[in-house]
Scaffold this motif. Structure first.
Motif, mmCIF file in Angstrom:
data_model
loop_
_atom_site.group_PDB
_atom_site.id
_atom_site.type_symbol
_atom_site.label_atom_id
_atom_site.label_comp_id
_atom_site.label_asym_id
_atom_site.label_seq_id
_atom_site.Cartn_x
_atom_site.Cartn_y
_atom_site.Cartn_z
ATOM 1 N N ILE A 62 1.028 -1.126 -0.028
ATOM 2 C CA ILE A 62 -0.226 -0.146 -0.007
ATOM 3 C C ILE A 62 0.833 1.211 -0.034
ATOM 4 N N ILE A 63 0.093 2.755 -0.582
ATOM 5 C CA ILE A 63 1.246 3.455 -0.631
ATOM 6 C C ILE A 63 -0.302 4.382 -0.770
ATOM 7 N N PRO A 64 -0.381 5.000 1.006
ATOM 8 C CA PRO A 64 1.168 5.597 1.624
ATOM 9 C C PRO A 64 1.431 4.653 2.185
ATOM 10 N N ARG A 65 2.944 4.143 2.354
ATOM 11 C CA ARG A 65 4.437 3.633 2.608
ATOM 12 C C ARG A 65 3.911 2.362 4.480
ATOM 13 N N GLY A 66 3.970 1.936 4.302
ATOM 14 C CA GLY A 66 3.778 1.217 6.131
ATOM 15 C C GLY A 66 1.767 1.159 6.100
ATOM 16 N N GLU A 67 1.295 1.537 5.213
ATOM 17 C CA GLU A 67 0.077 1.192 5.481
ATOM 18 C C GLU A 67 -0.725 -0.070 5.074
ATOM 19 N N HIS A 68 -1.393 -0.657 6.371
ATOM 20 C CA HIS A 68 -1.585 -2.112 5.507
ATOM 21 C C HIS A 68 -3.513 -2.176 5.114
ATOM 22 N N GLN A 81 -7.140 0.701 9.628
ATOM 23 C CA GLN A 81 -8.540 1.815 9.768
ATOM 24 C C GLN A 81 -8.647 2.575 8.202
ATOM 25 N N TRP A 82 -7.050 3.558 7.911
ATOM 26 C CA TRP A 82 -7.002 3.927 6.760
ATOM 27 C C TRP A 82 -6.991 3.364 5.050
ATOM 28 N N LEU A 83 -7.885 2.209 5.030
ATOM 29 C CA LEU A 83 -7.748 1.872 4.375
ATOM 30 C C LEU A 83 -9.242 1.373 4.152
ATOM 31 N N VAL A 84 -9.717 0.746 5.545
ATOM 32 C CA VAL A 84 -11.157 0.419 5.166
ATOM 33 C C VAL A 84 -11.964 1.799 5.438
ATOM 34 N N ASN A 85 -11.318 3.102 5.858
ATOM 35 C CA ASN A 85 -12.154 4.544 5.160
ATOM 36 C C ASN A 85 -12.884 4.568 3.869
#
Length: 686
Positions: free
Chosen positions: A436-442, A446-450
């Motif tokens: 994932i980019i932003p780097r370090g997110e999975h 929560q960020w991707l769920v949103n």
């Protein structure tokens, strides 16, 4: 004021009993029994925070409310026309007097088929923003259950399910973690949900979550000495697990339980814990059957990329001056052939992948700006294909591969959706392959769920349906947002070309992955030897041909692909008839036989029609299925067309051996049908 430390509610049918109690030092706990058998023994509840005092202990009960709810609602699409939502509820208010009377609520809903509960953080003077360090929800099991599990991972569910006792997880974990483009395991005993288990005293137990919104995906960490599962949330790039602002709540934690395996398959508890649809107009949301150039790319017969260049920059590389590789699948003439096949056979749509510039140079790289989602290759005429498809009464399904660059996708999302509307596309398959980019997110943070929910709600603004691949596994949100008509989030048919899926794979997925929503599994592969398409690929499909037919019934989805090539279907056109006939939306569903990991037989009635379809799948062991027809209207005779394994069929030696026969059936008929190793059968009843 209320001060008692223990509360109890029962399910409407009295089979399930929930006990809530504050233990020493004000620690909240719960337990659950089914027909007086332990399902969840006394288990702790609580949330550890990073920046404010934690919600773990020091509580007193300051209020309790009990209520009952009973409604019947109709999904926009689904396995049944009517869904009953019937539960008894206990709402407990817990106050931490030492924290200036700060309080939270825990809401329990007890259905006949299981339990849902969540933490709620009301608006109050002494609570505003807070950061979650970890959620400590426990599920203390009654023993060393047989489990059907995937390795805990923050980025993928594309693993083969392991069947073992919980005590064996640690020893089997290393072999279970097979390579993937993006994966992040976290523990030698970490497990994913939905987690399916069977106790030694015959209880079927499924643990998952519902209504995952603005929160991190929950995995489970197993204490394999005491058989206690504890929630383990997906972290962000700096290790935090949730950013919260009151008033807010967590997703529901769910426990589905029964002494009948089929009850797990038919449970709608996860859907019932989601909100009703947000859309006033749902007329544009329609279940569909589709074909596409995807399988020939997966097998290596053709390519997504237009050229063999190794260094491509969007907006810089001039494709009109590059040499085509001669294997590009998404070219105008070839797509027209798929459109013709769809039109001839009553197939609704054609999925086209690899139509847009950028495919040469992204896979396995951390590259931000790969695709713009609107610029076609020189050999793909968007306007002409729109005209041609429309003249044939066929839709084209858009494909958006984000390459894991989520911020780039959001940058282009409105433009991409507008482009779809202008060119007649009303459905999109999105992909999130890679880191994932932003780097370090999975993928499951929560960020991707949103982000996934943002893409779905933004699509609804344009009346577009979404089929998301490599995204978060579903948690019933399709009730609220029914334009989410498909998800991958598991090891799909594509892996049959990457070495194969185990013969028991599709006897497990309906008990695990499908609990939260349908899967775009892409069945219908008739040419089971991959080297027939690509001499360099010696993989084979680990099913018989008629098991592929059965999957259209047992692997429920309102979005079903006939995934093989038109030329292959034309060679087996008598068997393809079932794919043409089978429905994708249903009024009623019945589990006739089921045992996770062994076999499933399901019958369904087509939406608004006097037609039934039956599918049965088995693992590597041959068996005889018993098919009852007692759901048919009494006093009427029907013609059943049975697509079954041949006498000499097997998934590994003779997968294309099949028979087709017609028999007359009534509500009193009981059919005994032989099933080959790795096989299955399909029946249409009219």
């Amino acid at each position: 004021m209320f001060s008692a430390n223990a509360q109890q509610i029962t399910s409407p049918d009295k089979n399930l009993v929930l006990n809530f109690e504050l233990k020493d030092n004000g620690v909240p706990t719960y337990s659950l029994t089914y027909k007086k058998k332990d399902v969840i023994k006394t288990s702790k509840l609580g949330i550890e925070t990073k920046d404010v005092p934690s919600f773990l202990n020091g509580f007193t009960i300051t209020d309790t409310q009990k209520s009952t709810f009973d409604e019947t609602w109709q999904p926009v699409w689904g396995e049944q026309k009517n869904i009953r939502n019937h539960y008894n509820e206990l709402l407990v208010t817990l106050t931490q007097k030492a924290e200036k009377d700060r309080f939270i609520r825990i809401r329990f809903r007890l259905f006949n088929d299981g339990l849902g509960f969540r933490y709620e953080f009301p608006a109050q003077k002494n609570l505003n923003y807070f950061i979650i360090k970890e959620e400590h929800t426990q599920f203390a099991l009654a023993g060393d259950h047989k489990a059907f599990w995937l390795p805990g991972d923050f980025d993928t569910q594309e693993y083969s399910t392991v069947t073992s006792n919980l005590s064996e997880v640690r020893g089997k974990m290393k072999a279970a973690v097979t390579p993937n483009v993006s994966q992040t395991t976290f523990s030698p005993t970490g497990l994913q949900t939905p987690l399916m288990m069977k106790s030694k005293d015959g209880l079927y137990i499924n643990i998952h979550e519902a209504a995952l919104v603005d929160y991190s995906c929950m995995s489970l960490n197993l204490d394999d000495k005491n058989f206690v599962l504890e929630s383990f949330l997906t972290p962000d790039a700096i290790g935090d697990k949730g950013y919260m602002q009151a008033p807010t709540q967590t997703p529901w934690r769910t426990v589905i339980v029964s002494d009948k395996a089929g009850d797990i398959l038919m449970s709608k508890l996860v859907y019932n814990l989601n909100e009703p649809t947000k859309f006033k107009d749902v007329s544009w949301i329609k279940p569909i059957k589709y074909v596409g150039v995807w399988w020939e790319m997966i097998t290596g017969k053709s390519t997504w990329a237009y050229t063999d260049l190794e260094n491509v920059q969007l907006g810089v590389t001039d494709y009109s001056k590059t040499k085509p590789n001669g294997k590009h699948g998404a070219n105008t003439q070839h797509v027209k052939e798929y459109i013709d096949f769809a039109a001839k056979n009553g197939i609704d749509a054609v999925l086209v992948e690899g139509w847009n510039q950028g495919w040469e140079d992204w896979f396995g790289k951390t590259k931000d700006y790969v695709f713009d989602f609107v610029t076609p290759y020189p050999d793909f005429d968007v306007k002409e294909l729109h005209r041609y498809a429309e003249s044939k009464g066929v839709k084209i399904i858009m494909h958006h591969e984000t390459s894991g660059s989520v911020r780039n996708y959001e940058r282009h999302l409105d433009t991409a959706y507008k482009f779809m509307v202008e060119n007649g596309y009303n459905a999109v398959k999105s992909g999130y392959v890679g880191q994932i980019i932003p780097r370090g997110e999975h993928h499951y943070g929560q960020w991707l769920v949103n982000h996934y929910l943002y893409a779905i709600t933004k699509a609804a603004d344009y009346k577009i349906m979404v089929n998301a691949h490599e995204a978060i596994r579903p948690t019933g949100l399709a009730r609220t947002y029914p334009n989410l008509i498909g998800n991958e989030a598991a090891r799909g048919t594509e892996y049959e070309s990457f070495g194969g899926n185990n013969p028991d794979h599709t006897t497990i997925l309906p008990f695990t992955r499908l609990i939260g929503g349908p899967m775009d599994y892409t069945p219908g592969i008739f040419q089971t030897r991959i080297n027939a398409y690509n001499p360099d690929n010696n993989s084979f499909v680990h099913t018989t041909l008629t098991k592929q037919l059965a999957l259209y019934v047992t692997m429920y989805s309102p979005l079903q692909m006939a995934a093989d090539l038109p030329d292959t279907y034309n060679k087996f056109y008598d068997a393809f008839q079932f794919i043409k006939d089978v429905a994708v939306d249903w009024d009623e569903s019945y589990v006739l036989e089921a045992e996770p990991g062994d076999y499933i037989t399901i019958a369904r009635k087509a939406k608004g029609k006097n037609e039934w379809f039956i599918g049965s799948v088995t693992d590597e062991n041959a068996r005889t299925a018993v098919v009852k027809f007692d759901y048919l209207p009494k006093g009427k005779t029907y013609v059943a067309t049975v697509y079954a394994d041949g006498k000499d069929a097997s998934f590994d030696k003779n997968p294309q051996s099949y028979t087709i026969r017609k028999i007359k059936v009534t509500s009193k008929t009981v059919l005994k049908q032989a099933v080959a190793p790795g096989g299955g059968f399909a029946i249409s009843v009219k």
